[in-house]
Design a protein around this motif. Structure first.
Motif, PDB file in Angstrom:
ATOM      1  N   HIS A 113      -1.490   6.615   8.214  1.00 16.17           N
ATOM      2  CA  HIS A 113      -0.380   6.912   9.118  1.00 16.17           C
ATOM      3  C   HIS A 113       0.970   6.950   8.421  1.00 16.17           C
ATOM      4  O   HIS A 113       1.913   7.543   8.952  1.00 16.17           O
ATOM      5  N   LEU A 114       1.092   6.284   7.277  1.00 20.51           N
ATOM      6  CA  LEU A 114       2.383   6.140   6.614  1.00 20.51           C
ATOM      7  C   LEU A 114       2.252   6.349   5.115  1.00 20.51           C
ATOM      8  O   LEU A 114       1.161   6.229   4.554  1.00 20.51           O
ATOM      9  N   GLN A 115       3.397   6.604   4.476  1.00 20.70           N
ATOM     10  CA  GLN A 115       3.420   6.630   3.028  1.00 20.70           C
ATOM     11  C   GLN A 115       3.216   5.205   2.505  1.00 20.70           C
ATOM     12  O   GLN A 115       3.684   4.241   3.122  1.00 20.70           O
ATOM     13  N   PRO A 116       2.518   5.047   1.377  1.00 19.42           N
ATOM     14  CA  PRO A 116       2.359   3.704   0.815  1.00 19.42           C
ATOM     15  C   PRO A 116       3.689   3.169   0.291  1.00 19.42           C
ATOM     16  O   PRO A 116       4.558   3.929  -0.144  1.00 19.42           O
ATOM     17  N   GLY A 121       0.821  -0.640  -2.954  1.00 15.23           N
ATOM     18  CA  GLY A 121       0.406   0.327  -1.949  1.00 15.23           C
ATOM     19  C   GLY A 121      -0.078   1.643  -2.536  1.00 15.23           C
ATOM     20  O   GLY A 121      -1.185   2.108  -2.222  1.00 15.23           O
ATOM     21  N   PRO A 122       0.717   2.284  -3.416  1.00 19.60           N
ATOM     22  CA  PRO A 122       0.255   3.538  -4.020  1.00 19.60           C
ATOM     23  C   PRO A 122      -1.026   3.366  -4.831  1.00 19.60           C
ATOM     24  O   PRO A 122      -1.858   4.282  -4.882  1.00 19.60           O
ATOM     25  N   LEU A 123      -1.199   2.208  -5.467  1.00 16.30           N
ATOM     26  CA  LEU A 123      -2.404   1.979  -6.269  1.00 16.30           C
ATOM     27  C   LEU A 123      -3.649   1.950  -5.396  1.00 16.30           C
ATOM     28  O   LEU A 123      -4.695   2.509  -5.767  1.00 16.30           O
ATOM     29  N   TRP A 124      -3.578   1.299  -4.241  1.00 19.38           N
ATOM     30  CA  TRP A 124      -4.724   1.252  -3.341  1.00 19.38           C
ATOM     31  C   TRP A 124      -5.068   2.658  -2.839  1.00 19.38           C
ATOM     32  O   TRP A 124      -6.251   3.039  -2.734  1.00 19.38           O
ATOM     33  N   HIS A 125      -4.058   3.441  -2.521  1.00 17.26           N
ATOM     34  CA  HIS A 125      -4.291   4.802  -2.048  1.00 17.26           C
ATOM     35  C   HIS A 125      -4.942   5.661  -3.135  1.00 17.26           C
ATOM     36  O   HIS A 125      -5.895   6.407  -2.869  1.00 17.26           O
ATOM     37  N   ILE A 140      -2.654  11.720   9.933  1.00 21.55           N
ATOM     38  CA  ILE A 140      -2.188  12.059  11.277  1.00 21.55           C
ATOM     39  C   ILE A 140      -1.338  13.329  11.307  1.00 21.55           C
ATOM     40  O   ILE A 140      -1.171  13.917  12.371  1.00 21.55           O
ATOM     41  N   THR A 141      -0.792  13.749  10.159  1.00 18.24           N
ATOM     42  CA  THR A 141      -0.025  14.995  10.109  1.00 18.24           C
ATOM     43  C   THR A 141      -0.264  15.680   8.773  1.00 18.24           C
ATOM     44  O   THR A 141      -0.627  15.049   7.776  1.00 18.24           O
ATOM     45  N   ARG A 142      -0.052  16.992   8.776  1.00 16.94           N
ATOM     46  CA  ARG A 142      -0.103  17.751   7.530  1.00 16.94           C
ATOM     47  C   ARG A 142       0.990  17.275   6.578  1.00 16.94           C
ATOM     48  O   ARG A 142       0.789  17.205   5.367  1.00 16.94           O
ATOM     49  N   ALA A 143       2.147  16.926   7.135  1.00 11.12           N
ATOM     50  CA  ALA A 143       3.247  16.445   6.302  1.00 11.12           C
ATOM     51  C   ALA A 143       2.852  15.187   5.537  1.00 11.12           C
ATOM     52  O   ALA A 143       3.195  15.028   4.357  1.00 11.12           O
ATOM     53  N   LEU A 144       2.124  14.279   6.193  1.00 11.49           N
ATOM     54  CA  LEU A 144       1.692  13.063   5.506  1.00 11.49           C
ATOM     55  C   LEU A 144       0.682  13.392   4.415  1.00 11.49           C
ATOM     56  O   LEU A 144       0.754  12.851   3.307  1.00 11.49           O
TER      57      LEU A 144
END
Length: 374
Positions: A113-116, A121-125, A140-144
């Motif tokens: 739902h959100l940017q890390p 946070g970025p490492l987990w993603h 939830i969005t193309r933008a995300l």
């Protein structure tokens, strides 16, 4: 499929993330999946609490509250519990749980739902994107999705990504009364009515809401929702304005009738908003649940002109105004209140467009063709 869903939300709660988790799980159950939701046990659960009424759900499903000393430990404890339940699919809202699920050899859907944020946070993603296994990223969005790929290195195969905006239960909005009848049933005075639903966090537009109320004194401005302390604060800011009402929290079950009482529904988002966790986040990647509820209610919508909103709405289904231009909002709202035919056309087009954004259709889109055996 047997699905074990893992979320870090408070249940029960009136926060948007908690409501979204419950609605998404309900949708998965309604398309035929066997689902159990695992959430942390933050507080003592009230006995006899009716989750179905509180969340406005057409069904209910098993929930397990897991005791945990902290949120980080819960991300692993929940996966360990999920594995013991022998799921076909692990469905996680937290990247840590999604990664642990892949490491355990389970098929995983990670709903983002959100940017890390922060250091890890970025490492987990990125770990989720790089680990092998049966997986799917539901954004939830193309933008995300584009933000995660371009700014955080989350590059997955096309079949491993699905764009899944939030949704609505259309049946809850069937046969709504006309605005005047809805107002009478709620004990509201008869006047052109402008309504906004949701929390009163920073960036949700409550300041603009009051500015509009001052410039249009003949209209009744109603804000539905908000925490008790926030409602008290904004009632104080409204002062003696006679045309402003803050209702406070209402059960989600009662929301359709309140939306039906409006002539115009507002989404006055700023470009940066504050979430229920207290963290600032960008409205540039959001998929507001109330947008789909507004569309289903069959009322004209006036919204901030943000690119992510135009992933769903366009000029045929909503009126738009720049979030930083109160005069443009006042002009757009004045025009809408004066033009019955324009309101009806926008509302009809939005109601038609929302038919593809149900929680059931969303659940089908996320799980369709998902390879549970790798």
């Amino acid at each position: 499929m047997k699905i074990i869903a893992i979320a870090g939300s408070h249940v029960p709660s009136d926060t948007a993330n908690s409501i979204q988790v419950m609605k998404a799980c309900s949708g998965l159950v309604r398309v035929g999946h066997d689902l159990t939701l695992l959430v942390p046990e933050f507080d003592l659960r009230p006995s006899g609490f009716d989750l179905q009424v509180h969340y406005g759900l057409p069904n209910i499903f098993p929930i397990e509250w897991l005791r945990s000393s902290n949120r980080r430990l819960f991300t692993w404890q929940s996966v360990r519990r999920a594995i013991a339940l022998h799921p076909d699919l692990l469905y996680a809202w937290m990247p840590q749980s999604a990664v642990f699920g892949l490491l355990a050899g389970k098929p995983v859907v990670f709903e983002a739902h959100l940017q890390p944020t922060g250091m890890f946070g970025p490492l987990w993603h990125r770990a989720f994107a790089r680990l092998r296994g049966s997986k799917r990223l539901a954004c939830i969005t193309r933008a995300l999705q584009m933000t995660l790929e371009r700014q955080h290195g989350m590059k997955l195969r096309p079949d491993e990504v699905v764009i899944a905006p939030n949704g609505v239960e259309l049946e809850r909005f069937a046969s709504l009364p006309d605005p005047a009848s809805a107002r009478r049933s709620l004990g509201l005075r008869e006047a052109p009515t402008v309504l906004c639903a949701g929390h009163l966090y920073q960036g949700r537009g409550a300041d603009l809401f009051l500015q509009l109320a001052k410039t249009l004194p003949d209209a009744h401005f109603i804000w539905v929702g908000g925490r008790q302390e926030d409602v008290a604060e904004w009632r104080g800011k409204a002062g003696t304005l006679p045309n402003v009402t803050f209702t406070g929290f209402i059960p989600n079950t009662d929301l359709p009738r309140h939306l039906a009482a409006a002539d115009v529904l507002l989404m006055p988002y700023a470009r940066s908003i504050l979430g229920s966790s207290g963290d600032a986040s960008s409205a540039a990647v959001a998929s507001p649940m109330k947008m789909f509820e507004y569309m289903a209610a069959g009322r004209a919508i006036l919204t901030s002109d943000l690119p992510v909103i135009r992933e769903v709405l366009d000029d045929s289904s909503a009126a738009f105004a720049p979030p930083e231009d109160p005069s443009a909002w006042s002009a757009a709202l004045t025009r809408l209140l004066a033009d019955t035919e324009l309101r009806a056309a926008l509302a009809s087009n939005a109601r038609h467009a929302v038919e593809k954004y149900t929680w059931i259709a969303r659940a089908q889109r996320i799980t369709q063709g998902f390879p549970v055996n790798s």
